[in-house]
Every structure is written in C-alpha cells, then in structure tokens.
Enzyme design. Structure first.
Site, PDB file in Angstrom:
ATOM      1  CG  ASP A  92      -2.214  -0.811   0.492  1.00 21.79           C
ATOM      2  OD1 ASP A  92      -2.406  -1.030  -0.302  1.00 21.79           O
ATOM      3  OD2 ASP A  92      -2.786  -1.576   2.065  1.00 21.79           O
ATOM      4  CG  ASP A 149      -7.157  -3.819  -1.189  1.00 21.73           C
ATOM      5  OD1 ASP A 149      -8.071  -4.922  -1.605  1.00 21.73           O
ATOM      6  OD2 ASP A 149      -8.023  -3.023   0.103  1.00 21.73           O
TER       7      ASP A 149
END
Length: 367
Positions: A92, A149
């Site tokens: 991320d 994601d």
C-alpha cells in the site's frame, strides 16, 4: 445537485478541522467524539496515511488556499520518515505516496518529492514475486497473499516507469493485473478479496474471506477497488482487456446500488442487516466517472451521480460536531476495530475526488 456549492462547503469545513489535525501533529484516520484519531495500528505506516495529504492537495487545487498545501506537506514529511523505518511498509505504499509525495511533485514540481515517490515505487517493486503477483502483507505466513486492493497501488508502478524511463515497473504492474484478472474476477463480474498463491510456483492455493461477509461473498469496497483499479490500469496502458474487465466489475457493482444511493458493506450480507460502507460507493463513483468516457457508456456517469447524490442527501455531516464529512463508513464487515458506521478519512478523500471530477477540476492524482 449543485456540486460546486458542496465543494465550497467541504473547503470551509476542512479549513477548520484540518487546523485541529495540525495542532495534534497527527495524520488523521477518523473522527471520534469531535476529534481526529490517528491510525489504529502501525503508526504512520498504516496504509491509509496518504489519503489525508491527498485530500489536502485536492482542497488546495479546488480552493487555491495555501493552508491546505502546508498541511499536506506537514503530513507528507511524516510519511517520508516511514521510508527509512521500512519494516512496516507493504504494497500500500501506492496509496501512501502517490497521493502525498507524488501529488506534491505533480502539482508543484518539487523534485525532492519526486525522488521520495520513486523510493516508494522501488519498495513496492521489491514486493513483486516473479511467480506472477505482488505480495500484499508482511509476515512469514503471508508470503503468497495478494489482495484486490493492490489494483489501485499499481498506478505507482506505472508512474515510476514514466518518471524513470525504466519499463520494469510497468511490466510488473501488468503481470500483477493479469494475474488479478485471471484469479480474482469471477464470471459474474464480482471479485475475491484475498487470494493466496504458492510463492514458489505462483499456483493458486486458496481464497480467503478477508473483510467481507463470508468466503465467496462480495465485499463492496473490494468490488470498488477492482472497478477503479482496472479503470486506472486501462488509463495507464490503453490495453482493452483492462477496460473490458473494469466494465464487467462496474456492471455488477451498479446492479447492487441501493435505492437510496448508499452502499452495503457486502453485497451478499443478510437482507435485514444494516451495515453500510459509503467509502465503497465513493471509490466506485470515482471509477465510474473515469470509466464512462473510454467505455462510451453514459450509464456509468449516471450511476456515479446516484452514488454521490445519495451520500450528499443522507450521509454528510456539515456540523462542527464531526471533523469530517462522510458518515456510515465501515472498515470491515466483521471487525469493528477500525471503525463501523463512522467517519473515516479516506471516505472524505474519495467524496471530494468525485466532486472534483463532477465539476471538471480533478487533478487526477492517480496518474
């Protein structure tokens, strides 16, 4: 809906509440009892840290107010410090640095911010497994884990290839996107959240339920990550398979929009369960607005407007009782530790991004 007026309200509200974050010296994660609260785990390495500076850069672009630029840079420095600590970073870094240091470079041309963004891209590249995927999380038992994601994080790698002239970043992004397309996206256009691969061979080992209702269900934010993520993959490559996949996911998402324009936390949750996640709706709205033009489908823009109008009508708090705006945000179906039916900062980010798109003022920080 007068979206320009809503933007003015958002600018005014965050001009007040961002000063509270500055005074606390934190990167806000959510609002609780009228105060900003920092991330629930991992300090400033928590995956959502980039959304606050990203929101500040959006507000600076929309208002011209240098206060928001200063606040973005205050929290950008906190994130840059995490690059050297390293151990808690993960895939991320795309969320964290494309919207902070990357946004700074895009909007101001600051060369040091560009270097920091390249550093983050190198960290993400280091998570690429040549067996065919980008590893999501740390820990010895997570070596084969990938999650939907990550489709959003791929934009950092595509950016890095453009910024450096080195095609390796984009090659890795394409390989991961193709693996995701093959192993995550189901025939009905829905997506798994977590797929575990054999880290030595790349073979699919298992699907895990993750943040959704149950194994095989449709966690709405995961569907939104896939929708927007494959749209961005297309905008980065202009490869038709990504556009086609984004449209399949979009059609499935649109079929599950509630009559009031709000978004269930999981599209397979029990019918009598009121558990909303309006973050998913705002992510999807942003993806649909970007997808409508290349797909040649005005229904996608209409659906995005339904989602934005729904939260404006039912789930926006403009009072001083809350630091943020978007309400009824839920981090995970079964685990309320990161927030259920509350204000969460990245929900506000995607709300403002959608408003910026609807008024033709979006700086498109993802590209």
């Amino acid at each position: 809906m007068d979206y320009a007026r809503i933007i003015d309200q958002a600018v005014a509200k965050f001009r007040r509440s961002a000063a509270m974050a500055e005074q606390e010296g934190i990167i806000p994660y959510k609002c609780e009892n009228g105060r900003w609260i920092t991330s629930p785990w991992d300090g400033n390495s928590w995956w959502t840290g980039g959304f606050w500076p990203g929101l500040m850069w959006l507000l600076h672009t929309l208002s011209g107010d240098d206060f928001f630029k200063a606040e973005a840079r205050r929290t950008e420095k906190l994130l840059v410090d995490e690059l050297s600590s390293f151990v808690d970073l993960h895939h991320d870094v795309g969320f964290m640095y494309l919207l902070s240091t990357g946004a700074d470079w895009k909007i101001t041309g600051d060369e040091q911010s560009k270097i920091h963004t390249q550093h983050a891209a190198s960290i993400m590249m280091g998570r690429f497994n040549p067996a065919g995927f980008i590893r999501a999380w740390n820990g010895a038992d997570k070596a084969g884990y990938a999650i939907i994601d990550c489709m959003m994080n791929l934009s950092l790698l595509f950016w890095a290839s453009r910024a450096t002239g080195d095609p390796r970043f984009a090659h890795a992004a394409r390989i991961h996107a193709d693996t995701t397309m093959r192993e995550f996206i189901r025939p009905n256009g829905s997506s798994s959240h977590i797929v575990e691969f054999d880290p030595f061979t790349g073979a699919r080992v298992a699907e895990h339920p993750g943040q959704g209702y149950c194994l095989g269900s449709q966690w709405s934010r995961g569907q939104a990550w896939g929708l927007y993520g494959f749209t961005l993959a297309y905008l980065n490559t202009y490869e038709e398979r990504y556009l086609h996949t984004a449209c399949r996911i979009a059609d499935n998402f649109i079929a599950h929009i509630r009559p009031d324009g709000l978004t269930d936390c999981d599209f397979c949750q029990p019918a009598d369960e009121l558990r909303l996640d309006n973050i998913a709706g705002m992510i999807a709205a942003c993806g649909l607005l970007e997808l409508a033009r290349p797909a040649g489908n005005s229904a996608y823009e209409a659906a995005a407007r339904r989602l934005v109008d729904g939260v404006i009508e039912h789930c926006c708090d403009w009072t001083d009782a809350s630091c943020g705006i978007l309400t009824h945000c839920t981090a995970s179906y079964h685990d309320d530790g990161a927030g259920r039916h509350t204000n969460i900062t990245y929900g506000d980010y995607f709300l403002v991004e959608a408003l910026a798109k609807l008024t033709g003022k979006d700086p498109m920080l993802w590209l």
